[in-house]
Design an enzyme around this catalytic site. Structure first.
Site, PDB file in Angstrom:
ATOM      1  N   TRP A  16      37.141   9.086  15.621  1.00 45.02           N
ATOM      2  CA  TRP A  16      38.235   8.120  15.681  1.00 45.02           C
ATOM      3  C   TRP A  16      39.560   8.802  16.015  1.00 45.02           C
ATOM      4  O   TRP A  16      40.327   8.338  16.859  1.00 45.02           O
ATOM      5  CB  TRP A  16      38.330   7.359  14.381  1.00 45.02           C
ATOM      6  CG  TRP A  16      39.327   6.233  14.309  1.00 45.02           C
ATOM      7  CD1 TRP A  16      40.105   5.918  13.250  1.00 45.02           C
ATOM      8  CD2 TRP A  16      39.628   5.246  15.312  1.00 45.02           C
ATOM      9  NE1 TRP A  16      40.878   4.806  13.516  1.00 45.02           N
ATOM     10  CE2 TRP A  16      40.599   4.373  14.775  1.00 45.02           C
ATOM     11  CE3 TRP A  16      39.168   5.017  16.603  1.00 45.02           C
ATOM     12  CZ2 TRP A  16      41.130   3.301  15.499  1.00 45.02           C
ATOM     13  CZ3 TRP A  16      39.707   3.949  17.327  1.00 45.02           C
ATOM     14  CH2 TRP A  16      40.662   3.109  16.775  1.00 45.02           C
ATOM     15  N   ARG A  36      41.614  20.046   8.801  1.00 44.78           N
ATOM     16  CA  ARG A  36      41.606  21.077   7.757  1.00 44.78           C
ATOM     17  C   ARG A  36      40.974  22.381   8.240  1.00 44.78           C
ATOM     18  O   ARG A  36      41.170  23.425   7.622  1.00 44.78           O
ATOM     19  CB  ARG A  36      40.866  20.574   6.518  1.00 44.78           C
ATOM     20  CG  ARG A  36      39.427  20.169   6.767  1.00 44.78           C
ATOM     21  CD  ARG A  36      38.822  19.604   5.512  1.00 44.78           C
ATOM     22  NE  ARG A  36      37.443  19.169   5.736  1.00 44.78           N
ATOM     23  CZ  ARG A  36      36.668  18.643   4.803  1.00 44.78           C
ATOM     24  NH1 ARG A  36      37.143  18.491   3.584  1.00 44.78           N
ATOM     25  NH2 ARG A  36      35.435  18.258   5.080  1.00 44.78           N
ATOM     26  N   LYS A  84      39.989   3.530   7.042  1.00 45.68           N
ATOM     27  CA  LYS A  84      39.494   2.310   6.401  1.00 45.68           C
ATOM     28  C   LYS A  84      38.691   2.695   5.167  1.00 45.68           C
ATOM     29  O   LYS A  84      37.604   3.253   5.272  1.00 45.68           O
ATOM     30  CB  LYS A  84      38.647   1.510   7.378  1.00 45.68           C
ATOM     31  CG  LYS A  84      39.424   1.030   8.597  1.00 45.68           C
ATOM     32  CD  LYS A  84      38.548   0.331   9.621  1.00 45.68           C
ATOM     33  CE  LYS A  84      39.368  -0.134  10.817  1.00 45.68           C
ATOM     34  NZ  LYS A  84      38.554  -0.794  11.857  1.00 45.68           N
ATOM     35  N   GLY A 112      41.550  -2.804  13.477  1.00 44.43           N
ATOM     36  CA  GLY A 112      41.027  -3.853  14.333  1.00 44.43           C
ATOM     37  C   GLY A 112      39.578  -3.593  14.698  1.00 44.43           C
ATOM     38  O   GLY A 112      38.974  -2.617  14.241  1.00 44.43           O
ATOM     39  N   LYS A 167      35.098  -5.209   5.470  1.00 48.65           N
ATOM     40  CA  LYS A 167      34.023  -5.550   6.402  1.00 48.65           C
ATOM     41  C   LYS A 167      32.959  -4.471   6.471  1.00 48.65           C
ATOM     42  O   LYS A 167      31.819  -4.733   6.861  1.00 48.65           O
ATOM     43  CB  LYS A 167      34.590  -5.865   7.794  1.00 48.65           C
ATOM     44  CG  LYS A 167      35.418  -4.746   8.432  1.00 48.65           C
ATOM     45  CD  LYS A 167      34.605  -3.689   9.134  1.00 48.65           C
ATOM     46  CE  LYS A 167      35.475  -2.536   9.565  1.00 48.65           C
ATOM     47  NZ  LYS A 167      34.719  -1.448  10.214  1.00 48.65           N
ATOM     48  N   ASP A 220      37.233  -7.617  13.290  1.00 56.99           N
ATOM     49  CA  ASP A 220      36.560  -6.371  12.914  1.00 56.99           C
ATOM     50  C   ASP A 220      35.218  -6.662  12.251  1.00 56.99           C
ATOM     51  O   ASP A 220      34.241  -5.919  12.428  1.00 56.99           O
ATOM     52  CB  ASP A 220      37.467  -5.575  11.969  1.00 56.99           C
ATOM     53  CG  ASP A 220      37.164  -4.082  11.996  1.00 56.99           C
ATOM     54  OD1 ASP A 220      36.233  -3.675  12.704  1.00 56.99           O
ATOM     55  OD2 ASP A 220      37.861  -3.329  11.302  1.00 56.99           O
ATOM     56  N   ARG A 231      28.458   2.823  11.832  1.00 57.64           N
ATOM     57  CA  ARG A 231      27.738   3.671  10.875  1.00 57.64           C
ATOM     58  C   ARG A 231      27.282   2.873   9.660  1.00 57.64           C
ATOM     59  O   ARG A 231      26.201   3.115   9.111  1.00 57.64           O
ATOM     60  CB  ARG A 231      28.636   4.834  10.440  1.00 57.64           C
ATOM     61  CG  ARG A 231      28.945   5.815  11.558  1.00 57.64           C
ATOM     62  CD  ARG A 231      29.779   6.978  11.067  1.00 57.64           C
ATOM     63  NE  ARG A 231      31.136   6.597  10.728  1.00 57.64           N
ATOM     64  CZ  ARG A 231      32.160   6.612  11.571  1.00 57.64           C
ATOM     65  NH1 ARG A 231      31.975   6.976  12.831  1.00 57.64           N
ATOM     66  NH2 ARG A 231      33.373   6.271  11.186  1.00 57.64           N
TER      67      ARG A 231
END
Length: 313
Positions: A16, A36, A84, A112, A167, A220, A231
């Site tokens: 993402w 990281r 999210k 979204g 969701k 979404d 996923r």
């Protein structure tokens, strides 16, 4: 716009984060990235930038916030959260964690129906930038908007954020539906009945009910529940096929945030007496307390009631 934006740092270089970085690069902005495992220090990549976009997994939000707190950042720096999920310890959303840590900075939620693989293929998509600071939301809208990525603005960040978070749990249930080959009718009923459940949770947590009918809610929800690219959907599908959760997760790229979100939602619902029948069955399934068949039977056997008796707007 309040000031010219040309330099953006993306925190998190997963699928993402990389997708968001590509959108910005294609729009002509200078983009820095950090994770990281980066050799670069966090301080070096947030120095003199206009926007920081956090695309780290939920478990990495608080550690990232703490690292950034050790740096003297400008109060004009816009912080965008594209994560999210819900924090296991506090049950807070990512934007609340960011805003508490940086009360003087504008915080914008980006959420979204945005499946990364499709966006990377330049297929059309739309999203929402939401903030109490509309000027900041519009600034983020401007830098991300393109011919294939349409961006809308609203002023309900908690609603936009919770839509994208809740969701994920329903997507697990949708994966179960498809994995069990229950048909279109069952899946349509599941998705439709999940919406009032999402609204019921969201409004109790401070969101506006109407936000859940927008891109970051219903949009979404549809995308995630109807795509094998999700996923969380893959988790439900695998469980319906008789696989263990460990087997499924070993073959998934990235984090299925719906698993942790389910646990946090049950905690919230127990504390606040919120009815979450679908989420509870997903929770029991993930914990191995019931089979997919038993989860479906439990939902079908619930007390009969009017359709809109539990919709809170």
């Amino acid at each position: 716009m309040s000031f010219q934006l040309s330099k953006v740092t993306i925190l998190g270089t997963g699928v993402w984060g990389s997708t968001l970085a590509n959108i910005l690069k294609n729009n002509g902005h200078k983009v820095l990235t950090w994770s990281r495992s980066s050799e670069k220090t966090l301080e070096s990549v947030v120095k003199e930038v206009d926007i920081v976009v956090s695309a780290v997994a939920m478990k990495g939000v608080r550690p990232t916030v703490e690292k950034l707190q050790a740096i003297n950042i400008s109060s004009k720096l816009i912080i965008v959260t594209a994560t999210k999920g819900l924090d296991s310890d506090t049950t807070h959303t990512p934007s609340k964690i960011w805003q508490q840590a940086f009360p003087e900075n504008p915080v914008v939620v980006l959420s979204g129906p945005n499946l990364s693989k499709e966006i990377r293929q330049n297929l059309p998509a739309a999203t929402v930038t939401a903030s109490r600071d509309l000027a900041a939301a519009e600034t983020v809208q401007e830098i991300f908007a393109s011919d294939t990525f349409r961006v809308y603005v609203n002023d309900d960040p908690i609603g936009a954020e919770l839509g994208g978070t809740l969701k994920n749990v329903i997507a697990i249930a949708a994966g179960v539906c498809d994995g069990m080959q229950l048909g279109t009718n069952a899946k349509a009923a599941l998705i439709t009945r999940s919406l009032p459940e999402m609204i019921r949770i969201g409004t109790r947590l401070g969101a506006r009910g109407e936000t859940f009918f927008g891109l970051s809610g219903l949009g979404d929800l549809i995308a995630t529940c109807d795509s094998s690219l999700s996923r969380n959907y893959q988790v439900g599908y695998g469980l319906a096929q008789g696989k263990t959760l460990e087997e499924i997760l070993a073959n998934i790229e990235g984090t299925a945030e719906g698993i942790n979100t389910t646990e946090v939602l049950v905690k919230i619902a127990n504390e606040r007496a919120i009815a979450i029948p679908i989420v509870r069955q997903v929770y029991r399934l993930l914990k191995g307390k019931i089979t997919p068949e038993e989860a479906i039977q439990a939902l079908m056997a619930r007390e009969l009631k009017p359709e809109f008796c539990d919709l809170e707007l």
